[in-house]
Motif scaffolding. Structure first.
Motif, PDB file in Angstrom:
ATOM      1  N   MET A  18      36.628  35.478  28.182  1.00 22.13           N
ATOM      2  CA  MET A  18      37.487  35.980  29.378  1.00 22.13           C
ATOM      3  C   MET A  18      36.701  35.255  30.640  1.00 22.13           C
ATOM      4  N   PHE A  19      35.488  35.079  30.918  1.00 26.64           N
ATOM      5  CA  PHE A  19      34.719  34.547  32.104  1.00 26.64           C
ATOM      6  C   PHE A  19      35.006  33.103  32.122  1.00 26.64           C
ATOM      7  N   PRO A  20      34.491  32.229  31.178  1.00 26.94           N
ATOM      8  CA  PRO A  20      35.007  30.895  31.053  1.00 26.94           C
ATOM      9  C   PRO A  20      36.398  30.730  31.326  1.00 26.94           C
ATOM     10  N   ALA A  21      37.317  31.372  30.630  1.00 28.69           N
ATOM     11  CA  ALA A  21      38.748  31.154  30.667  1.00 28.69           C
ATOM     12  C   ALA A  21      39.386  31.445  32.271  1.00 28.69           C
ATOM     13  N   ILE A  26      41.136  29.236  37.538  1.00 30.19           N
ATOM     14  CA  ILE A  26      40.683  28.891  39.060  1.00 30.19           C
ATOM     15  C   ILE A  26      40.650  27.430  39.209  1.00 30.19           C
ATOM     16  N   LEU A  27      39.752  26.676  38.517  1.00 31.54           N
ATOM     17  CA  LEU A  27      39.816  25.062  38.653  1.00 31.54           C
ATOM     18  C   LEU A  27      41.286  24.575  38.379  1.00 31.54           C
ATOM     19  N   ILE A  28      42.075  25.057  37.469  1.00 34.05           N
ATOM     20  CA  ILE A  28      43.362  24.317  37.391  1.00 34.05           C
ATOM     21  C   ILE A  28      44.145  24.741  38.393  1.00 34.05           C
ATOM     22  N   GLU A  29      43.876  26.023  39.050  1.00 34.03           N
ATOM     23  CA  GLU A  29      44.766  26.441  40.141  1.00 34.03           C
ATOM     24  C   GLU A  29      44.588  25.431  41.215  1.00 34.03           C
ATOM     25  N   ALA A  99      40.532  44.001  29.845  1.00 38.40           N
ATOM     26  CA  ALA A  99      40.271  42.457  30.312  1.00 38.40           C
ATOM     27  C   ALA A  99      41.508  41.612  30.518  1.00 38.40           C
ATOM     28  N   ILE A 100      42.549  41.799  29.634  1.00 40.30           N
ATOM     29  CA  ILE A 100      43.586  41.163  29.648  1.00 40.30           C
ATOM     30  C   ILE A 100      44.451  41.672  30.836  1.00 40.30           C
ATOM     31  N   SER A 101      44.444  42.935  31.065  1.00 41.06           N
ATOM     32  CA  SER A 101      44.845  43.506  32.401  1.00 41.06           C
ATOM     33  C   SER A 101      44.217  42.972  33.778  1.00 41.06           C
ATOM     34  N   ILE A 102      43.109  42.804  33.460  1.00 46.25           N
ATOM     35  CA  ILE A 102      42.411  42.107  34.842  1.00 46.25           C
ATOM     36  C   ILE A 102      42.888  40.668  35.096  1.00 46.25           C
ATOM     37  N   ALA A 103      42.914  40.071  33.774  1.00 48.27           N
ATOM     38  CA  ALA A 103      43.412  38.813  34.032  1.00 48.27           C
ATOM     39  C   ALA A 103      44.801  38.543  34.436  1.00 48.27           C
ATOM     40  N   VAL A 104      45.739  39.367  33.913  1.00 44.80           N
ATOM     41  CA  VAL A 104      47.114  39.240  34.495  1.00 44.80           C
ATOM     42  C   VAL A 104      46.983  39.752  35.916  1.00 44.80           C
TER      43      VAL A 104
END
Length: 157
Positions: A18-21, A26-29, A99-104
């Protein structure tokens, strides 16, 4: 022969996915900004915040449930009982779901399609790299008890 643990490497945790992803998102955005079409920020931001908070609460509740049953949440320690209450009553993988909920939620809150795409990729990676080995291990450890649990409880939600 039953494996002593599902994951032998101490570093094999969802944070490694999760953290690297999220850093990549962030970088791509930053390099190529995107927006979620059709929804205004006044809807996306609160919805995202709700999902982020819900994700952290789900992870906290699942870890508390594992602690209550004196079961490990980190790799390298054998599981001695099948936990099926608390958030595990509704999802076989509440930590990963959180974790997925946080990312979404982050994706919605910052109005980024990249975060949503990364969240889907993380879900697939977690499924293959983390969940499937854990399911094999639990199936070996608990046999029919685990089979019944899988028939009554979804993998994600």
């Amino acid at each position: 022969m039953t494996d002593p643990v599902a994951h032998k490497q101490a570093w094999k945790i969802s944070d490694v996915v999760m953290f690297p992803a999220l850093a990549i998102a962030i970088l791509i955005e930053f390099l190529s900004p995107t927006h979620i079409p059709g929804l205004p920020l006044w809807i996306l931001l609160p919805a995202g915040i709700v999902l982020v908070v819900a994700g952290f609460r789900l992870i906290s509740a699942s870890k508390a449930t594992l602690d209550k049953h004196e079961q490990p949440s980190l790799p390298g320690t054998p599981t001695t009982c099948l936990v099926t209450d608390g958030p595990f009553k509704y999802s076989r993988n509440p930590n990963y779901l959180g974790a997925i909920s946080i990312a979404v939620g982050l994706g919605l809150a910052v109005n980024s399609l990249w975060f949503l795409a990364i969240a889907v990729m993380c879900m697939l990676l977690l499924d293959i790299w983390m969940i499937r080995p854990e399911e094999r291990y639990l199936r070996q450890q608990f046999g029919e008890e685990y089979e019944v649990y899988t028939r009554n409880t979804r993998r994600w939600l």
